[in-house]
Design a protein around this motif. Sequence first.
Motif, PDB file in Angstrom:
ATOM      1  N   ASN A  72       0.829  -1.214   0.000  1.00 52.62           N
ATOM      2  CA  ASN A  72       0.000   0.000   0.000  1.00 52.62           C
ATOM      3  C   ASN A  72       0.860   1.260   0.000  1.00 52.62           C
ATOM      4  O   ASN A  72       0.666   2.180   0.819  1.00 52.62           O
ATOM      5  CB  ASN A  72      -0.943  -0.004   1.209  1.00 52.62           C
ATOM      6  N   ASP A  88       2.169   0.890   4.455  1.00 51.68           N
ATOM      7  CA  ASP A  88       1.477   0.317   5.611  1.00 51.68           C
ATOM      8  C   ASP A  88       2.472  -0.505   6.421  1.00 51.68           C
ATOM      9  O   ASP A  88       2.900  -1.581   5.996  1.00 51.68           O
ATOM     10  CB  ASP A  88       0.323  -0.562   5.116  1.00 51.68           C
ATOM     11  N   GLN A  89       2.828  -0.027   7.578  1.00 54.76           N
ATOM     12  CA  GLN A  89       3.864  -0.662   8.384  1.00 54.76           C
ATOM     13  C   GLN A  89       3.420  -2.001   8.975  1.00 54.76           C
ATOM     14  O   GLN A  89       4.259  -2.806   9.375  1.00 54.76           O
ATOM     15  CB  GLN A  89       4.294   0.278   9.516  1.00 54.76           C
ATOM     16  N   ASN A  90       2.124  -2.237   9.060  1.00 57.49           N
ATOM     17  CA  ASN A  90       1.619  -3.481   9.647  1.00 57.49           C
ATOM     18  C   ASN A  90       1.348  -4.565   8.608  1.00 57.49           C
ATOM     19  O   ASN A  90       0.900  -5.654   8.965  1.00 57.49           O
ATOM     20  CB  ASN A  90       0.330  -3.211  10.432  1.00 57.49           C
ATOM     21  N   THR A  91       1.616  -4.259   7.354  1.00 60.10           N
ATOM     22  CA  THR A  91       1.294  -5.184   6.261  1.00 60.10           C
ATOM     23  C   THR A  91       2.530  -5.428   5.418  1.00 60.10           C
ATOM     24  O   THR A  91       3.350  -4.528   5.224  1.00 60.10           O
ATOM     25  CB  THR A  91       0.171  -4.604   5.384  1.00 60.10           C
ATOM     26  N   LYS A 115      -1.113  -9.698   0.108  1.00 61.12           N
ATOM     27  CA  LYS A 115      -0.761  -8.886   1.271  1.00 61.12           C
ATOM     28  C   LYS A 115      -1.166  -9.622   2.545  1.00 61.12           C
ATOM     29  O   LYS A 115      -2.243 -10.216   2.610  1.00 61.12           O
ATOM     30  CB  LYS A 115      -1.466  -7.534   1.218  1.00 61.12           C
ATOM     31  N   TYR A 116      -0.286  -9.564   3.551  1.00 54.47           N
ATOM     32  CA  TYR A 116      -0.564 -10.205   4.831  1.00 54.47           C
ATOM     33  C   TYR A 116      -0.308  -9.228   5.969  1.00 54.47           C
ATOM     34  O   TYR A 116       0.697  -8.490   5.951  1.00 54.47           O
ATOM     35  CB  TYR A 116       0.331 -11.426   5.043  1.00 54.47           C
ATOM     36  N   ASN A 117      -1.209  -9.237   6.928  1.00 61.40           N
ATOM     37  CA  ASN A 117      -0.892  -8.558   8.177  1.00 61.40           C
ATOM     38  C   ASN A 117       0.303  -9.283   8.799  1.00 61.40           C
ATOM     39  O   ASN A 117       0.363 -10.513   8.791  1.00 61.40           O
ATOM     40  CB  ASN A 117      -2.097  -8.594   9.116  1.00 61.40           C
ATOM     41  N   LYS A 118       1.231  -8.551   9.340  1.00 59.78           N
ATOM     42  CA  LYS A 118       2.456  -9.165   9.844  1.00 59.78           C
ATOM     43  C   LYS A 118       2.188 -10.166  10.974  1.00 59.78           C
ATOM     44  O   LYS A 118       3.006 -11.054  11.222  1.00 59.78           O
ATOM     45  CB  LYS A 118       3.435  -8.090  10.300  1.00 59.78           C
ATOM     46  N   SER A 119       1.046 -10.045  11.620  1.00 61.41           N
ATOM     47  CA  SER A 119       0.711 -11.008  12.674  1.00 61.41           C
ATOM     48  C   SER A 119       0.407 -12.391  12.102  1.00 61.41           C
ATOM     49  O   SER A 119       0.413 -13.378  12.843  1.00 61.41           O
ATOM     50  CB  SER A 119      -0.497 -10.517  13.479  1.00 61.41           C
ATOM     51  N   THR A 121       2.244 -13.729   9.678  1.00 63.30           N
ATOM     52  CA  THR A 121       3.475 -14.158   9.018  1.00 63.30           C
ATOM     53  C   THR A 121       4.488 -14.612  10.062  1.00 63.30           C
ATOM     54  O   THR A 121       4.304 -14.421  11.267  1.00 63.30           O
ATOM     55  CB  THR A 121       4.094 -13.023   8.177  1.00 63.30           C
ATOM     56  N   SER A 155      -0.681  -2.708  -3.860  1.00 58.90           N
ATOM     57  CA  SER A 155      -1.937  -2.700  -3.114  1.00 58.90           C
ATOM     58  C   SER A 155      -2.860  -3.843  -3.525  1.00 58.90           C
ATOM     59  O   SER A 155      -3.903  -4.046  -2.893  1.00 58.90           O
ATOM     60  CB  SER A 155      -2.671  -1.366  -3.342  1.00 58.90           C
TER      61      SER A 155
END
Length: 244
Positions: A72, A88-91, A115-119, A121, A155
């Motif tokens: 993003n 987006d720092q969380n993705t 795209k993945y939320n870092k949680s 991964t 994105s």
Amino acid sequence: MKSKILFGAAIALLFLAACKKNDPVTELPIIPPVEKPDPLELLKDSVSYTLDGQKIILTTTTSRGVLNGKANKKLDSVVKNVEYISDDQNTVMFGRFYALRNDNRNGITITFLKKYNKSLTKPNPSAILFEPVDKLDLFSIGERKFAMDFTRNNSQNGIALELSGGDYGLQTYGYSSLVYHPLLNPELQNQSKFEIISLQKLKSGKYLLEAKFNASVYHGDGTNIKKIDNGYLRLRIDTDNPYF
């Protein structure tokens, strides 16, 4: 006389019985049944498609690997021709690519992107990268769109194709610059389709993926449009391999 004959026969029977007891019993070895190899285990990566009326078949894998990208992305400013972007720092954008070629210098790189939320991964054990906890999520059966802003805004989830060899420079996405090139018109891929039709687990624990596709390919600015038709992809996926 008759009793002597019977007595002699009895002695002979006893002698034969004693011989049988002393003879070792020979057991036939148990031969396990021969298990035929699963023909699916012998299949290798391959892709075929039609471009400019010519059918192209690629069966040599030149590389495969994983990639991460900022997701993003947005252009904040340009200072002395340098683009400053935020993301987006969380993705994280995660990708898995396969590159194949043939003996005529034709080649294609197929990249699966999401795209993945870092949680969701975890660190890849062989590199400073993130990978999804569920590696097979990227290859679930169903249709995919083409990620037209790959390497640019990052994105969009989906598929990215890039041709090489005689068709070098043709791809399904645009140039990476956020300031010097506008977003591609989504209508370029209106008639395109990429669908994973099968994901089968083999006896070895690996997976065999099959997909069919058609797409428009072009230069990064959307010019020189050509059409890929009748695309078929087969890939072997080993989730135990860090680069699966």
